[in-house]
Design an enzyme around this catalytic site. Structure first.
Site, PDB file in Angstrom:
ATOM      1  CG  ASP A  26      -2.099   1.034   1.002  1.00 13.37           C
ATOM      2  OD1 ASP A  26      -2.257   1.610  -0.064  1.00 13.37           O
ATOM      3  OD2 ASP A  26      -2.810   1.421   2.160  1.00 13.37           O
ATOM      4  CG  HIS A  43      -0.580   1.895  -9.262  1.00 11.28           C
ATOM      5  ND1 HIS A  43      -0.936   1.457  -7.877  1.00 11.28           N
ATOM      6  CD2 HIS A  43      -1.875   2.683  -9.690  1.00 11.28           C
ATOM      7  CE1 HIS A  43      -1.986   2.188  -7.508  1.00 11.28           C
ATOM      8  NE2 HIS A  43      -2.561   2.898  -8.455  1.00 11.28           N
ATOM      9  CG  LEU A 137       9.337 -17.385  -3.789  1.00 10.74           C
ATOM     10  CD1 LEU A 137       9.177 -17.362  -2.166  1.00 10.74           C
ATOM     11  CD2 LEU A 137      10.066 -16.299  -4.237  1.00 10.74           C
TER      12      LEU A 137
HETATM   13  C1  IPE Z   1      -5.444  -2.830   0.047  1.00  7.02           C
HETATM   14  O1  IPE Z   1      -5.071  -1.654  -0.314  1.00  7.02           O
HETATM   15  C2  IPE Z   1      -5.440  -3.529  -1.420  1.00  7.02           C
HETATM   16  C3  IPE Z   1      -4.057  -3.732  -1.904  1.00  7.02           C
HETATM   17  C4  IPE Z   1      -3.070  -3.243  -1.680  1.00  7.02           C
HETATM   18  C5  IPE Z   1      -4.319  -4.337  -3.445  1.00  7.02           C
HETATM   19  P1  IPE Z   1      -6.127  -0.216  -0.276  1.00  7.02           P
HETATM   20  O2  IPE Z   1      -5.251   0.852  -0.375  1.00  7.02           O
HETATM   21  O3  IPE Z   1      -7.124  -0.743  -1.564  1.00  7.02           O
HETATM   22  O4  IPE Z   1      -6.752  -0.454   1.065  1.00  7.02           O
HETATM   23  P2  IPE Z   1      -7.919   0.477   1.742  1.00  7.02           P
HETATM   24  O5  IPE Z   1      -9.097   0.464   1.134  1.00  7.02           O
HETATM   25  O6  IPE Z   1      -7.398   1.890   2.146  1.00  7.02           O
HETATM   26  O7  IPE Z   1      -8.113  -0.267   3.143  1.00  7.02           O
HETATM   27  C1  IPE Z   2      -1.740   0.307  -3.347  1.00  5.06           C
HETATM   28  O1  IPE Z   2      -1.325   1.466  -3.516  1.00  5.06           O
HETATM   29  C2  IPE Z   2      -2.005  -0.284  -4.669  1.00  5.06           C
HETATM   30  C3  IPE Z   2      -3.348  -0.882  -4.798  1.00  5.06           C
HETATM   31  C4  IPE Z   2      -4.032  -0.879  -4.157  1.00  5.06           C
HETATM   32  C5  IPE Z   2      -3.670  -1.047  -6.062  1.00  5.06           C
HETATM   33  P1  IPE Z   2      -2.293   2.617  -3.293  1.00  5.06           P
HETATM   34  O2  IPE Z   2      -2.995   2.861  -4.727  1.00  5.06           O
HETATM   35  O3  IPE Z   2      -3.721   2.110  -2.361  1.00  5.06           O
HETATM   36  O4  IPE Z   2      -1.930   3.711  -2.704  1.00  5.06           O
HETATM   37  P2  IPE Z   2      -2.404   4.904  -1.548  1.00  5.06           P
HETATM   38  O5  IPE Z   2      -2.975   4.190  -0.650  1.00  5.06           O
HETATM   39  O6  IPE Z   2      -3.674   5.731  -2.458  1.00  5.06           O
HETATM   40  O7  IPE Z   2      -1.247   5.568  -1.248  1.00  5.06           O
HETATM   41 MG    MG Z   3      -4.033   2.630  -0.331  1.00  3.74          MG
END
Ligand code: IPE
Ligand code: IPE
Ligand code: MG
Length: 270
Positions: A26, A43, A137
């Site tokens: 995240d 990303h 792995l």
């Molecule tokens: C969780 O991240 C899902 C992934 C990393 C794929 P999110 O950024 O979507 O989570 P929430 O919604 O803030 O909990």
């Molecule tokens: C996690 O990073 C990746 C996915 C959920 C695909 P985010 O896109 O949630 O990044 P933040 O949380 O908005 O910084």
């Molecule tokens: Mg996020």
């Protein structure tokens, strides 16, 4: 699918490397925003971190790495971002699978594939087939995955495979008898032991519908570091935190220190 042993029964030795690490990657969007870049640049950069973490796991002898790439809730994001993430996933499969295969890595994709287009589903199936006998792995990518979905799909699959059980379900007069061992072979991670260590980058302290069943007794580690900035040292800090912990699975510290309950975390599964 035989030989399942819940990791809550035996106490793994935490002084070594975790056998199975599960990560919520995240913070990509915030990483990009801090640099005045579009979210998708985060990303893109996050893919580099995936490569490094996979390399580190292989070097350290971690046997299972499970990465949350797209949750069943992430469809709620703007359409352009969802489409970018799907394209990125597709490109990664096209470009990286041969390299993974050469490095002895078995690739698994878990999650609901019904919303993926046919090309993506075929790439997933081919990648899994190609790498199936690799043993260095097991890298699992959770895509359109949700922990509640997993428990529901496992229950449905179990009842489909066991009509006797399903009949009892519908007959109010009969006791419904099935237990955790009956269900576990149908969970999408049936080939892996339960995660020893869970890492979430990006500062949030929640599970976000990741491996709900499987993480019943997993050690949790949260860090503010954003996923694209999660480097080798940050990863090692997470492992060191794990190694300093005592896993008890309901027992007392004294019991855990005695020999009887120690053991290999779980059997190797295929
Ligand atoms: C969780 O991240 C899902 C992934 C990393 C794929 P999110 O950024 O979507 O989570 P929430 O919604 O803030 O909990
Ligand atoms: C996690 O990073 C990746 C996915 C959920 C695909 P985010 O896109 O949630 O990044 P933040 O949380 O908005 O910084
Ligand atoms: Mg996020």
């Amino acid at each position: 699918m035989s030989g399942f042993q819940s990791s809550t029964r035996l106490v793994p030795d935490t002084s070594g490397v975790p056998r199975h690490i599960a990560i919520i990657m995240d913070g990509n969007g915030r990483w990009a925003k801090q640099r005045f870049l579009p979210r998708v640049a985060g990303h893109q950069r996050g893919v580099e971190t995936v490569r490094e973490v996979v390399r580190d796991c292989r070097k350290m002898g971690v046997k299972y790495l499970t990465l949350f790439a797209f949750s069943s809730e992430n469809w709620r994001r703007p359409a352009e971002e969802v489409s970018f993430l799907m394209q990125l996933f597709l490109k990664m499969l096209e470009r990286e699978v041969n390299k993974l295969h050469k490095n002895g890595i078995r690739l698994k994709i878990i999650g609901d594939r019904s919303r993926f287009d046919a090309k993506l589903v075929r790439l997933i199936e081919d990648a899994e087939h190609l790498t199936d006998s690799n043993t260095e792995l097991t890298l699992t990518i959770a895509a359109n995955y949700g922990g509640r979905w997993d428990i529901m799909q496992a229950t449905q699959a179990m009842l489909r495979a066991r009509p006797d059980m399903a009949a009892n379900f519908c007959d109010a007069g009969k006791a419904v008898s099935f237990n955790e061992d009956d269900l576990e072979p149908y969970l999408s991670t049936h080939y892996a032991p339960e995660p020893d260590l869970f890492i979430r980058t990006g500062g949030e302290q929640r599970i976000s519908n990741f491996l709900l069943w499987q993480m019943a007794y997993t050690e949790l580690y949260f860090t503010d570091t954003l996923w694209p900035a999660f480097d080798h040292d940050a990863f090692q800090a997470a492992i060191q935190s794990y190694q300093a912990r005592e896993r008890r699975f309901g027992r007392t510290s004294e019991q855990v220190r005695s020999e009887q309950v120690r053991g290999e975390p779980v059997q190797e599964k295929k």
